[in-house]
Motif scaffolding. Structure first.
Motif, short mmCIF file in Angstrom:
data_model
loop_
_atom_site.label_atom_id
_atom_site.label_comp_id
_atom_site.label_asym_id
_atom_site.label_seq_id
_atom_site.Cartn_x
_atom_site.Cartn_y
_atom_site.Cartn_z
N ARG A 271 60.36 62.58 17.53
CA ARG A 271 59.12 62.74 18.30
C ARG A 271 58.84 64.23 18.51
NH1 ARG A 271 58.53 59.26 23.67
NH2 ARG A 271 60.04 60.79 24.47
N THR A 272 59.86 64.96 18.97
CA THR A 272 59.73 66.42 19.11
C THR A 272 60.93 67.06 18.42
OG1 THR A 272 58.81 66.02 21.31
CG2 THR A 272 59.35 68.30 20.75
N PRO A 273 60.70 67.98 17.50
CA PRO A 273 61.86 68.63 16.87
C PRO A 273 62.56 69.56 17.85
CG PRO A 273 59.79 69.41 15.90
CD PRO A 273 59.41 68.45 16.99
N SER A 274 63.86 69.70 17.71
CA SER A 274 64.63 70.67 18.51
C SER A 274 64.54 72.04 17.85
CB SER A 274 66.10 70.26 18.56
OG SER A 274 66.31 69.27 19.53
N SER A 275 64.81 73.09 18.63
CA SER A 275 65.06 74.38 18.01
C SER A 275 66.53 74.34 17.56
CB SER A 275 64.82 75.54 18.98
OG SER A 275 65.81 75.57 19.99
N VAL A 276 66.75 74.68 16.29
CA VAL A 276 68.12 74.57 15.74
C VAL A 276 68.54 75.95 15.24
CG1 VAL A 276 69.65 73.31 14.19
CG2 VAL A 276 67.55 72.21 15.00
N ASP A 277 69.44 76.56 15.96
CA ASP A 277 69.88 77.93 15.63
C ASP A 277 71.26 77.88 14.95
OD1 ASP A 277 69.77 80.66 15.51
OD2 ASP A 277 69.40 80.95 17.64
N VAL A 278 71.71 79.03 14.54
CA VAL A 278 73.00 79.14 13.83
C VAL A 278 74.15 78.77 14.77
CG1 VAL A 278 74.58 80.81 12.76
CG2 VAL A 278 72.10 80.96 12.36
N ARG A 279 75.14 78.03 14.26
CA ARG A 279 76.30 77.65 15.06
C ARG A 279 77.53 78.50 14.76
NH1 ARG A 279 77.27 75.32 19.80
NH2 ARG A 279 76.49 77.45 19.84
N ALA A 280 77.85 78.58 13.46
CA ALA A 280 79.02 79.37 13.04
C ALA A 280 80.29 78.92 13.76
CB ALA A 280 78.77 80.86 13.24
N LYS A 356 61.60 84.92 18.79
CA LYS A 356 62.76 84.02 18.63
C LYS A 356 62.32 82.71 17.98
CE LYS A 356 66.79 82.56 18.78
NZ LYS A 356 67.85 83.23 18.04
N MET A 357 61.21 82.15 18.46
CA MET A 357 60.77 80.87 17.91
C MET A 357 60.30 81.02 16.46
SD MET A 357 61.65 78.63 20.04
CE MET A 357 60.89 77.09 19.51
N ASP A 358 59.73 82.17 16.13
CA ASP A 358 59.37 82.42 14.73
C ASP A 358 60.62 82.42 13.85
OD1 ASP A 358 56.67 82.48 14.93
OD2 ASP A 358 56.46 84.66 14.88
N GLU A 359 61.67 83.02 14.39
CA GLU A 359 62.94 83.09 13.66
C GLU A 359 63.49 81.66 13.44
OE1 GLU A 359 65.72 85.92 15.53
OE2 GLU A 359 67.20 84.32 15.28
N ILE A 360 63.40 80.85 14.50
CA ILE A 360 63.87 79.45 14.41
C ILE A 360 63.04 78.69 13.37
CG2 ILE A 360 63.92 77.26 15.72
CD1 ILE A 360 66.08 78.99 16.83
N ARG A 361 61.72 78.91 13.38
CA ARG A 361 60.86 78.20 12.42
C ARG A 361 61.09 78.72 11.00
NH1 ARG A 361 57.31 78.11 17.18
NH2 ARG A 361 56.62 80.24 16.73
N ALA A 362 61.34 80.02 10.88
CA ALA A 362 61.60 80.58 9.54
C ALA A 362 62.89 79.99 8.97
CB ALA A 362 61.70 82.10 9.63
N ARG A 363 63.85 79.72 9.85
CA ARG A 363 65.12 79.14 9.39
C ARG A 363 64.88 77.76 8.78
NH1 ARG A 363 70.09 76.69 12.33
NH2 ARG A 363 71.74 77.14 10.83
N THR A 389 69.41 73.91 20.50
CA THR A 389 70.56 73.33 19.81
C THR A 389 71.02 74.29 18.72
OG1 THR A 389 69.45 72.13 18.03
CG2 THR A 389 69.53 71.04 20.19
N PHE A 390 72.21 74.01 18.21
CA PHE A 390 72.86 74.89 17.23
C PHE A 390 73.53 74.01 16.19
CE2 PHE A 390 72.76 76.77 21.41
CZ PHE A 390 72.25 78.04 21.18
N SER A 391 73.26 74.26 14.92
CA SER A 391 73.93 73.47 13.88
C SER A 391 73.78 74.18 12.54
CB SER A 391 73.31 72.08 13.79
OG SER A 391 73.85 71.39 12.68
#
Ligand code: NDP
Length: 602
Positions: A271-280, A356-363, A389-391
């Motif tokens: 329904r709504t995507p999460s922001s998914v950042d690097v986990r490492a 930051k959100m542009d970076e998340i969307r670019a990922r 979130t991170f993954s």
């Protein structure tokens, strides 16, 4: 990306418009009422899959020093800190079949801590345990919870698979009468409540949810009989099966890659995507975290809290996605402080957020091969609107041939279930298995829910009082009219993304209150005036960023799009300042909350 690359001028206005459109697309008129508690209907969704078999025992009728309601990290820490203060009879009462709280219930495949283990797992200094991974698997965390509980001798008196059903203050005896759903009625000089904030699973309140012919379960009640495998994966029961998962929050992001690995075909209902950042995530040798040196874990935990509370700490010991984005996360906290004049601060904040959100969307674009799928996986809201979130495997999962993303934003989620499967966007998706990663109700357990009626001095009902006047506490932990009753949790105290740290400070505080009352032959009860002063302080210094949450996409952070529902609920200057305030109050003012007992305790 830096602020210099952030959208400005017309691009920023367009971004704001886009965020507003996306929010409007998602807000539902029924708000939080769209959900059903998992124990509604037949109750099957809430049943305990992990209980170690029928647990027949005689009801308990005795007297203990302290009853602790809840055996998650809050209750365990309360028990441990009380034990350190020399308290002998401590009885933890826990709904689950063992210690662990959220880590007892949540055993879904892929489960891991999303805060660094070395700062999330409490009492590492005291137990000598060093987590192996930067972000530990759930089972390691659950075993640590048990380790701490056993190290402090909490198992023998504990009552498992038992829920407290009422707490009643006996004015004459100056003690609490604790009743449970197993027929226990026992007495306790003190009660500590530690019932958690996100502990009651919720289900989409859609037609047909009980009619589905395949297996369907909530992530916190995983059905390994249906899927095969373990929390480490190997879900062999899903081979060749059509599997659906509803929900793409912090849980969905962890579970989707595991399901995709073994399912015949996986449908992810988003329904709504999460922001998914690097986990490492990685194995972490003890020497890399300074383990072995006295007090290493406490120092690391303090360092993390200072950084995510916006206090600054010099060296960043944890150095991860949370600390890197700490400045943006302050919007999550009432401790949010702005420097300089409001307008320029907000402009700089918005620019950093957009970057930051542009970076998340670019990922997403860099990772997901199909442009249409990538577009639908992009989050269009500000960073602190939802738990980040991170993954390093979630987005990659959508490149698999056996995975389909089903976007349900336009229809406010999945619409109904049939015997054969799920209906979304008017299309029926036949399924063999459906996993509900649909989250938890906020404050639906314990004293905030009315599920645990509390009667204090003169039979006064705590929930009636709070309904009429709003929550009334001193420091979120004690209340006038409710002697020797101590709460652990968020309301009117501090909050942090590292919840166990705040719980531990509250547990230390609870134990100090009990020890002081015992030494003085007194009961603990704040005056009405000190409560008033505390509530006035929360209100006077309440940050003015409700508008921020009111403009966010819906979720549990903002009562499904309605903004903050309960007024000034948290200490406004952040967890670090709150812990310091508690320490100072214990040194200077604790005595004011003690009233001599009429007769000594038996
Ligand atoms: P969330 O509430 O964050 O997510 C629920 C998900 O279900 C959302 O994506 C929501 O969509 C979706 N959803 C709900 N109803 C429907 C519907 N009818 N149709 C389609 N989708 C629907 O719950 P989580 O369990 O993911 O996380 C809860 C919290 O638990 C986290 O924020 C975190 O604090 C904690 N957690 C911590 C972890 C850790 O490692 N420490 C791991 C997992 C969770 P929408 O966003 O549109 O509402």
């Amino acid at each position: 990306m830096t602020n210099a690359d952030a959208p400005a001028g017309e691009a920023l206005l367009e971004l704001r418009r886009r965020y507003r459109r996306e929010r409007e697309r998602r807000v539902r008129p029924d708000g939080p009422r769209q959900y059903l508690p998992a124990d509604s209907g037949s109750g099957a969704f809430a049943a305990d899959p992990w209980a170690p078999g029928p647990d027949r025992r005689e009801p308990v009728r005795d007297t203990v020093d302290v009853a602790v309601v809840g055996g998650g990290f809050g209750g365990i820490l309360a028990g441990a800190r009380l034990r350190q203060r020399g308290v002998r009879r401590i009885r933890v009462v826990e709904k689950g079949g063992d210690f662990g709280g959220t880590w007892y219930w949540n055993r879904y495949p892929g489960i891991r801590c999303d805060i660094e283990s070395h700062v999330y797992l409490p009492m590492l200094d005291e137990t000598g345990y060093v987590p192996e991974w930067k972000y530990a698997p759930g089972d390691e965390i659950r075993r640590h919870a048990v380790r701490v509980a056993e190290a402090f001798g909490l198992r023998d008196e504990a009552l498992f698979s038992t829920s407290v059903t009422s707490l009643e203050w006996d004015d004459a005896a100056e003690e609490w009468i604790v009743a449970t759903d197993r027929g226990d009625v026992f007495r306790a000089a003190y009660v500590v409540t530690a019932t958690g904030t996100l502990s009651e699973p919720k289900l989409p309140g859609i037609p047909g949810i009980e009619d589905f012919g395949g297996s369907v379960f909530h992530t916190s009640r995983w059905d390994y009989a249906a899927t095969g495998g373990t929390p480490d994966g190997g879900l062999t029961g899903l081979a060749g099966k059509r599997v659906g998962v509803v929900g793409t929050g912090a849980t969905g992001v962890q579970v989707v890659p595991e399901l995709a690995e073994d399912a015949g075909h996986l449908y992810v209902f988003q329904r709504t995507p999460s922001s998914v950042d690097v986990r490492a995530n990685r194995r972490t040798a003890a020497e890399h975290v300074g383990a072995g040196r006295d007090g290493w874990a406490g120092e690391r935990r303090d360092n993390f809290l200072r950084i995510v509370s916006g206090e600054g700490a010099g060296e960043d010991l944890v150095a991860d996605g949370w600390t890197a984005s700490a400045a943006l996360l302050e919007k999550l906290l009432p401790s949010f402080r702005r420097s300089g004049d409001r307008e320029s601060f907000e402009a700089a904040y918005e620019a950093a957020d957009a970057a930051k959100m542009d970076e998340i969307r670019a990922r997403v674009d860099e990772t997901v091969a199909d442009p249409d799928t990538a577009e639908r996986l992009k989050p269009w809201y500000r960073y602190a609107c939802k738990r980040p979130t991170f993954s390093d495997v979630y987005l990659q999962t959508f490149n698999r041939d056996n995975v389909t993303l089903v976007d349900t934003a336009d229809t406010h989620g999945i619409e109904r279930m049939t015997r054969a499967g799920v209906v979304a966007g008017g299309t029926e998706y036949p399924l063999d298995c459906l996993v509900l990663a649909t989250g938890f109700s906020v404050g639906a357990s314990g004293i905030h829910s009315g599920r645990l009626p509390v009667r204090g001095r003169g039979g006064a009902g705590l929930q009636d009082l709070w309904r009429a006047q709003g929550p009334r506490t001193l420091h979120g932990c004690t209340g006038n009219g409710f002697p020797n009753l101590i709460h652990l949790g968020g309301a009117q105290s501090a909050s942090s993304v590292n919840f166990t740290h705040v719980l531990d400070e509250q547990a230390v505080h609870a134990a100090a209150l009990v020890a002081a009352a015992e030494a003085a032959g007194a009961v603990v009860e704040p005056s009405r005036e000190s409560e008033d002063a505390w509530i006035a302080l929360l209100a006077a210094d309440a940050p003015d960023h409700e508008w921020f949450h009111a403009e966010c996409t819906p979720g549990y952070y903002n009562a499904e799009g309605r903004g903050r529902p309960n007024g000034p609920m948290s200490y406004p200057h952040g967890a670090v300042a709150f812990h310091e305030l508690l320490r100072r109050w214990r040194e200077e003012s604790l005595g004011e909350a003690l009233t001599p007992r009429r007769s000594p305790r038996a």
